[in-house]
Design an enzyme around this catalytic site. Structure first.
Site, PDB file in Angstrom:
ATOM      1  N   LYS A 168       5.731   1.652  -3.587  1.00 18.25           N
ATOM      2  CA  LYS A 168       6.301   1.635  -4.929  1.00 18.25           C
ATOM      3  C   LYS A 168       7.729   2.201  -4.958  1.00 18.25           C
ATOM      4  O   LYS A 168       8.550   1.776  -5.776  1.00 18.25           O
ATOM      5  CB  LYS A 168       5.389   2.402  -5.890  1.00 18.25           C
ATOM      6  CG  LYS A 168       4.030   1.725  -6.093  1.00 18.25           C
ATOM      7  CD  LYS A 168       4.167   0.300  -6.637  1.00 18.25           C
ATOM      8  CE  LYS A 168       2.851  -0.355  -6.919  1.00 18.25           C
ATOM      9  NZ  LYS A 168       2.976  -1.679  -7.549  1.00 18.25           N
ATOM     10  N   TYR A 180       0.488   4.020  -0.880  1.00 17.33           N
ATOM     11  CA  TYR A 180       0.786   3.370  -2.159  1.00 17.33           C
ATOM     12  C   TYR A 180       2.142   3.816  -2.688  1.00 17.33           C
ATOM     13  O   TYR A 180       2.961   2.995  -3.121  1.00 17.33           O
ATOM     14  CB  TYR A 180      -0.313   3.710  -3.159  1.00 17.33           C
ATOM     15  CG  TYR A 180      -0.213   2.975  -4.468  1.00 17.33           C
ATOM     16  CD1 TYR A 180      -0.475   1.610  -4.544  1.00 17.33           C
ATOM     17  CD2 TYR A 180       0.132   3.648  -5.642  1.00 17.33           C
ATOM     18  CE1 TYR A 180      -0.391   0.929  -5.754  1.00 17.33           C
ATOM     19  CE2 TYR A 180       0.220   2.972  -6.861  1.00 17.33           C
ATOM     20  CZ  TYR A 180      -0.045   1.617  -6.910  1.00 17.33           C
ATOM     21  OH  TYR A 180       0.036   0.948  -8.098  1.00 17.33           O
TER      22      TYR A 180
END
Length: 256
Positions: free
Chosen positions: A161, A157
């Site tokens: 990002k 994740y």
């Protein structure tokens, strides 16, 4: 951002049948935009009920279903709009808890397809449409606090990002001459369905999130409406000289 004043300004928000996206749509509708709610077909009931709620309040709202990781679906969605002034690439998935030493990369491809490829496609087709319109626009993406500061167990994740921040800077550099600004927001822990889903995924995930809460200067979990206020500003005329930036909205976890 000089515009064609013959029709109402239009804002499209991806992944907006619930959570942060829903709060962003509600705020932009109150700002006077004709809002377009995007989500996947399985959220059809929620998305359409939300659109009807906004219409009952006097706002102009519609729904378009598309998978942001699919080239043709995003292209078709954007091209179906009569005009587009604000694109908010909000849709995302959360990867399971993972570490660099794991002997698998479960969730890696799906997370990159939705989070990063999804942003690329939204940025790409919004930019093409805005350039053709000739009056500029606002493109806004969704990074995260883990796109600024690593946290344990957030390898996949976090990687997406961080990459969104780079994509946003590159797009801002290329599109500034067309009067298009490109920025993104980097939330900390927000009380959304996505965060709740992550915290419920395992005891380890819940422990990690509780550690985050304790590290915040403000001492509370953020609400989707907090993020919506920031997006509203980035979409406004007042933000016309801001581009290529990732703005943290994290209650004071990362100080820059």
């Amino acid at each position: 951002m000089a515009t064609d004043s013959n029709t109402k300004k239009v804002a499209l928000v991806t992944g907006s049948a619930n959570g942060i996206g829903k709060a962003i749509v509600r705020k932009l509708a109150s700002d006077g935009y004709a809002v377009v709610i995007n989500d996947l077909e399985f959220n059809k009931e929620k998305a359409e009920a939300f659109a009807e709620e906004l219409k009952a309040q006097g706002h102009e709202a519609s729904v378009l279903f598309a998978d942001v990781s699919d080239f043709e679906q995003v292209k078709s969605m954007v091209n179906s709009l009569e005009r587009l002034d604000v694109m908010v690439a909000n849709a995302a998935v959360v990867a399971p808890v993972d570490f660099i030493t794991d002997d698998h990369i479960d969730g890696w491809q799906k997370t990159f397809d939705v989070n990063l490829k999804g942003h690329l496609l939204c940025y790409k087709f919004a930019a093409i449409k805005m350039i053709a319109q000739g009056w500029g626009g606002r493109i806004i993406g969704a990074s995260s606090i883990v796109g600024r500061k690593p946290e344990p167990g957030r390898m996949t994740y976090s990687a997406t990002k961080w990459a969104i921040r780079g994509l946003t800077q590159q797009a801002a550099y290329e599109l500034g001459k067309h009067n298009i600004t490109v920025n993104c927001y980097a939330p900390g822990l927000i009380n959304s369905e996505l965060a709740q889903q992550y915290m419920a995924s395992s005891p380890q995930a819940a422990e990690l999130m509780n550690t985050v809460i304790k590290s915040q200067a403000v001492g509370r979990i953020g609400e989707p409406e907090d993020v919506a206020q920031l997006v509203s500003f980035l979409a406004s005329e007042g933000a016309g000289f801001i581009t290529g930036q990732t703005v943290s909205i994290d209650g004071g976890i990362v100080f820059t």
